[in-house]
Enzyme design. Structure first.
Site, short mmCIF file in Angstrom:
data_model
loop_
_atom_site.label_atom_id
_atom_site.label_comp_id
_atom_site.label_asym_id
_atom_site.label_seq_id
_atom_site.Cartn_x
_atom_site.Cartn_y
_atom_site.Cartn_z
N ASP A 156 0.83 -1.21 0.00
CA ASP A 156 0.00 0.00 0.00
C ASP A 156 0.87 1.26 0.00
O ASP A 156 2.10 1.20 0.05
CB ASP A 156 -0.91 -0.06 1.23
CG ASP A 156 -2.29 0.53 0.98
OD1 ASP A 156 -2.43 1.34 0.05
OD2 ASP A 156 -3.22 0.20 1.73
N GLU A 189 -0.99 1.91 -5.22
CA GLU A 189 -0.77 3.36 -5.01
C GLU A 189 -1.94 4.17 -5.56
O GLU A 189 -1.84 5.38 -5.71
CB GLU A 189 0.59 3.82 -5.51
CG GLU A 189 0.88 3.70 -6.99
CD GLU A 189 0.16 4.71 -7.86
OE1 GLU A 189 -0.91 4.32 -8.38
OE2 GLU A 189 0.67 5.84 -8.07
N TRP A 190 -3.06 3.49 -5.85
CA TRP A 190 -4.36 4.11 -6.17
C TRP A 190 -4.38 4.87 -7.50
O TRP A 190 -5.26 5.71 -7.73
CB TRP A 190 -4.81 5.04 -5.02
CG TRP A 190 -4.55 4.48 -3.66
CD1 TRP A 190 -4.90 3.22 -3.22
CD2 TRP A 190 -3.88 5.11 -2.56
NE1 TRP A 190 -4.49 3.05 -1.93
CE2 TRP A 190 -3.87 4.19 -1.49
CE3 TRP A 190 -3.31 6.38 -2.38
CZ2 TRP A 190 -3.28 4.49 -0.26
CZ3 TRP A 190 -2.74 6.68 -1.14
CH2 TRP A 190 -2.73 5.75 -0.11
N GLY A 191 -3.40 4.61 -8.36
CA GLY A 191 -3.44 5.22 -9.70
C GLY A 191 -2.89 6.63 -9.78
O GLY A 191 -2.87 7.23 -10.87
N ASP A 211 -10.22 3.60 -3.26
CA ASP A 211 -10.88 2.36 -2.80
C ASP A 211 -12.32 2.22 -3.29
O ASP A 211 -13.14 3.15 -3.19
CB ASP A 211 -10.92 2.32 -1.28
CG ASP A 211 -9.52 2.18 -0.69
OD1 ASP A 211 -8.54 2.24 -1.45
OD2 ASP A 211 -9.43 2.01 0.54
C1 GLA Z 1 -5.95 1.36 1.54
C2 GLA Z 1 -6.13 0.36 0.39
C3 GLA Z 1 -7.25 -0.61 0.74
C4 GLA Z 1 -6.94 -1.32 2.03
C5 GLA Z 1 -6.70 -0.32 3.14
C6 GLA Z 1 -6.18 -0.98 4.41
O1 GLA Z 1 -7.07 2.19 1.67
O2 GLA Z 1 -6.38 1.02 -0.81
O3 GLA Z 1 -7.47 -1.54 -0.31
O4 GLA Z 1 -5.80 -2.13 1.84
O5 GLA Z 1 -5.73 0.66 2.76
O6 GLA Z 1 -5.90 -0.08 5.41
#
Ligand code: GLA
Length: 396
Positions: A156, A189-191, A211
């Site tokens: 993450d 890393e969410w893009g 998310d």
């Molecule tokens: C981030 C990630 C999620 C999850 C949470 C856990 O938000 O994007 O998928 O792993 O952390 O804390």
């Protein structure tokens, strides 16, 4: 390490498929770890920090008894909150109350069920839930995971300060590859820094958005987004996926209770059309027959796992209704007729939209009804319920 250039197969029939992906130099053995999108289960979407060895063992049992394992779900991944501290020599410590038998014993149990074992960490000082991150401990952690028998690491991006994504993920990727055990590396890393550009060869999959939430079209102030919003952000990413390197539109919410059965069917159909990793995120111990039917539909899963490894894309946009197509091996196509509107509507796919020549007759099979519908020339039309799909396989 032998360097190679991996080029995805290009369909050349009409030029419509010309945008194939070219991965950078890498090790074929690395790509081979995820030739098709990884499938499994992850604790986060349903259980958040409420993880324990009992939950993981019961989920391992349920993966087998429900037929999920037979359908292809393989990796059982514990997300955030399994870890509590580091000991005096820096070794990461699992929560002794929730995991009293330790991670090695748990990995052994998961393996004894014919499954693979996954774990979670973070490139920063702390995870998103404030647990110890791996920054500065990459080699030590990678060696520890290998010693426990870990097969999959989700990594993450919380508490990373001014770190550079590519550098941080490369550091852990190298540590994993040096640890002496094949470990699938899931970049999270969410893009934000377009990982689809830099991450092939570093990780096997990379998140493309923030998310997912268990809703059709909601959004959270902190960035969490509903299924439809995530889907819309995938439209232009199809050139970047292929065997060993996948876009990850986040884990499945199917069965978590806040969408309708039709909406979950749409969610699952699209994730398969997108060649997305299929990480179930519901409580497998109490799954309803309708949800099991969605998650274990082998013909729909075969679209996701097709060896050609091409990600599908939108080929027609009519506002409330859309047509999406994924090229499959042997010149087959998977097609989704989609209705995002609130009234039932006819949706038509023309053969031209999916790269078939005029006059071609093609066999159409409905993948949810599990029925052959016959031969069709030039186009196929179906009435599609609100928020639902008709998903077909077209065989010219
Ligand atoms: C981030 C990630 C999620 C999850 C949470 C856990 O938000 O994007 O998928 O792993 O952390 O804390």
């Amino acid at each position: 390490m032998k360097k190679w250039m991996h080029m995805s197969l290009v369909f050349s029939m009409t030029g419509i498929f010309a945008a194939a992906s070219i991965a950078p130099a890498g090790d074929p053995a690395f790509y081979d770890l995820a030739k098709t999108p990884p499938m499994g289960w992850n604790s986060w979407n349903k259980f958040a920090c409420n993880v324990s060895e009992t939950l993981i063992k019961e989920t391992a049992d349920a993966l087998v008894s429900t037929g999920m394992k037979d359908a292809g779900y393989e990796y059982l991944v514990i997300d955030d909150c399994w870890q509590v501290s580091r000991d005096a020599d820096g070794t990461v410590v699992a929560d002794p109350k929730r995991f009293p038998s330790g991670m090695k014993a748990l990995a052994d149990y998961v393996h004894s069920q014919g499954l693979k074992f996954g774990i979670y960490s973070d490139a920063g000082t702390k995870t998103c839930q404030g647990r110890p991150g791996s920054k500065g401990f990459e080699i030590k952690d990678a060696q520890q995971y290998a010693a426990w028998g870990v097969d999959y690491l989700k990594y993450d991006w919380c508490n990373t300060g001014g770190q550079n994504t590519r550098e941080a993920y490369t550091k852990m990727s190298k540590a994993l590859q040096a640890a002496g055990r094949p470990i699938v590396f899931s970049i999270c890393e969410w893009g934000g820094t377009q990982p689809w550009i830099w991450a092939p060869g570093i990780g096997h999959l990379w998140r493309t958005t923030t998310d997912i939430q268990d809703c059709w079209d909601c959004s959270q102030p902190w960035g969490g987004m509903g299924m439809l919003h995530i889907l819309d952000l995938q439209t232009d990413l199809h050139p970047y996926a292929g065997p060993g390197h996948w876009n990850d539109p986040d884990m499945l919410e199917v069965g978590n209770g806040k969408m309708t059965t039709a909406e979950y069917r749409s969610h699952f159909s699209f994730w398969c059309l997108l060649a997305a990793p299929l990480m179930a995120g519901n409580d497998l111990r109490s799954m309803t027959p309708e949800i099991k039917e969605i998650l274990t539909n082998k013909e729909v899963i075969a679209v996701d796992q097709d060896p050609l490894g091409m990600q599908g894309r939108k080929v027609w946009d009519g506002g409330a209704t859309e047509v999406w197509m994924k090229p499959l091996s042997r010149t087959d196509r998977a097609v989704i007729l989609f209705n995002r509107g609130s009234v039932t509507a006819p949706v038509t796919v023309s053969w031209e939209q999916i790269g078939l020549a005029p006059g071609v007759e093609a066999q159409v099979r409905d993948l949810w009804a599990k029925k052959d519908l016959g031969m069709f020339k030039d186009r196929f039309t179906a009435r599609v319920n609100p928020h639902d799909v008709v998903m077909i396989r077209v065989q010219p």
